[in-house]
Write a protein that holds these residues in place. Structure first.
Motif, mmCIF file in Angstrom:
data_model
loop_
_atom_site.group_PDB
_atom_site.id
_atom_site.type_symbol
_atom_site.label_atom_id
_atom_site.label_comp_id
_atom_site.label_asym_id
_atom_site.label_seq_id
_atom_site.Cartn_x
_atom_site.Cartn_y
_atom_site.Cartn_z
ATOM 1 N N ARG A 168 9.476 16.909 5.722
ATOM 2 C CA ARG A 168 8.107 16.766 6.226
ATOM 3 C C ARG A 168 7.569 15.360 5.964
ATOM 4 N N LEU A 169 7.989 14.784 4.847
ATOM 5 C CA LEU A 169 7.590 13.411 4.547
ATOM 6 C C LEU A 169 8.270 12.425 5.503
ATOM 7 N N HIS A 170 9.522 12.722 5.856
ATOM 8 C CA HIS A 170 10.216 11.912 6.863
ATOM 9 C C HIS A 170 9.478 11.959 8.199
ATOM 10 N N GLU A 171 8.988 13.139 8.550
ATOM 11 C CA GLU A 171 8.240 13.293 9.809
ATOM 12 C C GLU A 171 6.975 12.438 9.802
ATOM 13 N N LEU A 172 6.247 12.482 8.693
ATOM 14 C CA LEU A 172 5.042 11.662 8.584
ATOM 15 C C LEU A 172 5.400 10.183 8.562
ATOM 16 N N ARG A 173 6.469 9.843 7.867
ATOM 17 C CA ARG A 173 6.900 8.447 7.781
ATOM 18 C C ARG A 173 7.170 7.871 9.171
ATOM 19 N N ALA A 174 7.818 8.639 10.037
ATOM 20 C CA ALA A 174 8.102 8.167 11.389
ATOM 21 C C ALA A 174 6.811 7.859 12.138
ATOM 22 N N ALA A 175 5.810 8.717 11.970
ATOM 23 C CA ALA A 175 4.521 8.492 12.626
ATOM 24 C C ALA A 175 3.815 7.274 12.041
ATOM 25 N N GLU B 259 18.804 5.107 4.966
ATOM 26 C CA GLU B 259 17.839 6.048 4.393
ATOM 27 C C GLU B 259 17.781 5.880 2.888
ATOM 28 N N ARG B 260 16.586 5.631 2.380
ATOM 29 C CA ARG B 260 16.392 5.496 0.936
ATOM 30 C C ARG B 260 15.825 6.768 0.305
ATOM 31 N N LEU B 261 15.044 7.524 1.071
ATOM 32 C CA LEU B 261 14.419 8.747 0.553
ATOM 33 C C LEU B 261 15.323 9.921 0.925
ATOM 34 N N THR B 262 16.397 10.087 0.157
ATOM 35 C CA THR B 262 17.480 10.982 0.560
ATOM 36 C C THR B 262 17.325 12.423 0.103
ATOM 37 N N GLY B 263 16.463 12.696 -0.861
ATOM 38 C CA GLY B 263 16.341 14.064 -1.353
ATOM 39 C C GLY B 263 15.321 14.165 -2.461
ATOM 40 N N PRO B 264 15.221 15.333 -3.104
ATOM 41 C CA PRO B 264 14.204 15.559 -4.138
ATOM 42 C C PRO B 264 14.256 14.571 -5.301
ATOM 43 N N GLU B 265 15.453 14.158 -5.722
ATOM 44 C CA GLU B 265 15.531 13.221 -6.842
ATOM 45 C C GLU B 265 14.934 11.865 -6.464
ATOM 46 N N ARG B 266 15.250 11.376 -5.263
ATOM 47 C CA ARG B 266 14.665 10.116 -4.826
ATOM 48 C C ARG B 266 13.169 10.256 -4.568
ATOM 49 N N LEU B 267 12.752 11.450 -4.145
ATOM 50 C CA LEU B 267 11.321 11.705 -3.967
ATOM 51 C C LEU B 267 10.588 11.573 -5.290
ATOM 52 N N SER C 107 0.849 -1.193 0.000
ATOM 53 C CA SER C 107 0.000 0.000 0.000
ATOM 54 C C SER C 107 0.886 1.244 0.000
ATOM 55 N N LEU C 108 0.274 2.395 -0.243
ATOM 56 C CA LEU C 108 1.016 3.655 -0.322
ATOM 57 C C LEU C 108 1.752 3.967 0.977
ATOM 58 N N SER C 109 1.052 3.898 2.106
ATOM 59 C CA SER C 109 1.679 4.235 3.383
ATOM 60 C C SER C 109 2.767 3.234 3.759
ATOM 61 N N LEU C 110 2.550 1.970 3.446
ATOM 62 C CA LEU C 110 3.565 0.955 3.731
ATOM 63 C C LEU C 110 4.788 1.134 2.841
ATOM 64 N N ASN C 111 4.575 1.540 1.601
ATOM 65 C CA ASN C 111 5.707 1.815 0.718
ATOM 66 C C ASN C 111 6.504 3.022 1.202
ATOM 67 N N LEU C 112 5.831 3.981 1.832
ATOM 68 C CA LEU C 112 6.571 5.097 2.425
ATOM 69 C C LEU C 112 7.400 4.605 3.606
ATOM 70 N N ALA C 113 6.809 3.798 4.471
ATOM 71 C CA ALA C 113 7.554 3.254 5.608
ATOM 72 C C ALA C 113 8.761 2.449 5.143
ATOM 73 N N ALA C 114 8.653 1.817 3.969
ATOM 74 C CA ALA C 114 9.736 0.987 3.446
ATOM 75 C C ALA C 114 10.874 1.804 2.840
ATOM 76 N N THR C 115 10.785 3.137 2.883
ATOM 77 C CA THR C 115 11.902 3.948 2.395
ATOM 78 C C THR C 115 13.019 4.046 3.435
ATOM 79 N N ASP D 122 6.801 21.393 -4.837
ATOM 80 C CA ASP D 122 6.964 20.673 -3.568
ATOM 81 C C ASP D 122 8.048 19.607 -3.619
ATOM 82 N N ARG D 123 8.751 19.521 -4.706
ATOM 83 C CA ARG D 123 9.856 18.549 -4.782
ATOM 84 C C ARG D 123 11.121 19.202 -4.240
ATOM 85 N N THR D 124 11.119 19.435 -2.940
ATOM 86 C CA THR D 124 12.175 20.192 -2.276
ATOM 87 C C THR D 124 12.719 19.419 -1.072
#
Length: 202
Positions: A80-87, A49-57, A31-39, A72-74
């Protein structure tokens, strides 16, 4: 080339190959949220860390099938996505480990989910997905988490102590022990084979 040089070259290639696999984004969590957690890789050890910056985003958005507006590719939005991912991960881990998540994680997910993402647009017979703002993408992720938790019975945590990726198991059949047979499953079986070979009498 001497023996020691060949060994060093082989070891270096092995380390590079493993590192490349660990840093590769995964889109197989279910799922989308699980794929975010898997970064984040190797949650059972030193995290990678897999989601290292705008290019990986941008690569991640393409992989999960969402269109994030360029503004928003900044690096700031990645944070902010890392913050949500932790939650998200805290809530998922609490579900599979039968504990309560942190109150701050629950509050953040509810706050983010309150933003209504736009609907897709019908162009003739073709459905055109919306271009999302950062807030809308985060809302989509949080709402996906709520959908997943509506039926958490198929949530699993990878049996590998190094991995601990959380995924949605396929319906029917025996529950999967590993996030992927090609990854953690094969490594676990190979390690078990080596242990048995080492314990066998000479």
């Amino acid at each position: 080339m001497g023996y020691s040089s060949r060994v060093a070259t082989t070891d270096q290639r092995t380390r590079t190959r493993i590192t490349a696999q660990l840093r590769a984004l995964r889109f197989d969590a279910g799922s989308l949220s699980l794929n975010l957690a898997a970064t984040v890789a190797r949650r059972g050890e030193t995290e990678v860390e897999r989601l290292t910056g705008p290019e990986r985003l941008a690569e991640w958005c393409a992989g999960v099938g969402v269109d994030l507006r360029a503004a928003d590719r900044t690096p700031e939005f990645v944070a902010r996505l890392h913050e949500l991912r932790a939650a998200v991960y805290d809530v998922l881990a609490a579900s599979v480990r039968d504990r309560l998540p942190d109150k701050a994680s629950v509050a953040l997910v509810n706050e983010v989910a309150a933003v209504a993402p736009p609907a897709a647009t019908l162009r003739g017979t073709r459905v055109e997905p919306p271009v999302l703002t950062g807030a809308e993408l985060r809302s989509l992720i949080a709402r996906d988490l709520l959908d997943v938790l509506a039926d958490p019975s198929r949530l699993r945590e990878c049996d590998s102590e190094l991995c601990r990726m959380i995924y949605v198991d396929s319906p029917g059949g025996r529950p999967r022990k590993w996030c992927s047979m090609q990854r953690c499953g094969n490594r676990a079986k190979a390690a078990q084979h080596r242990r048995k070979a080492g314990a066998a009498p000479a």
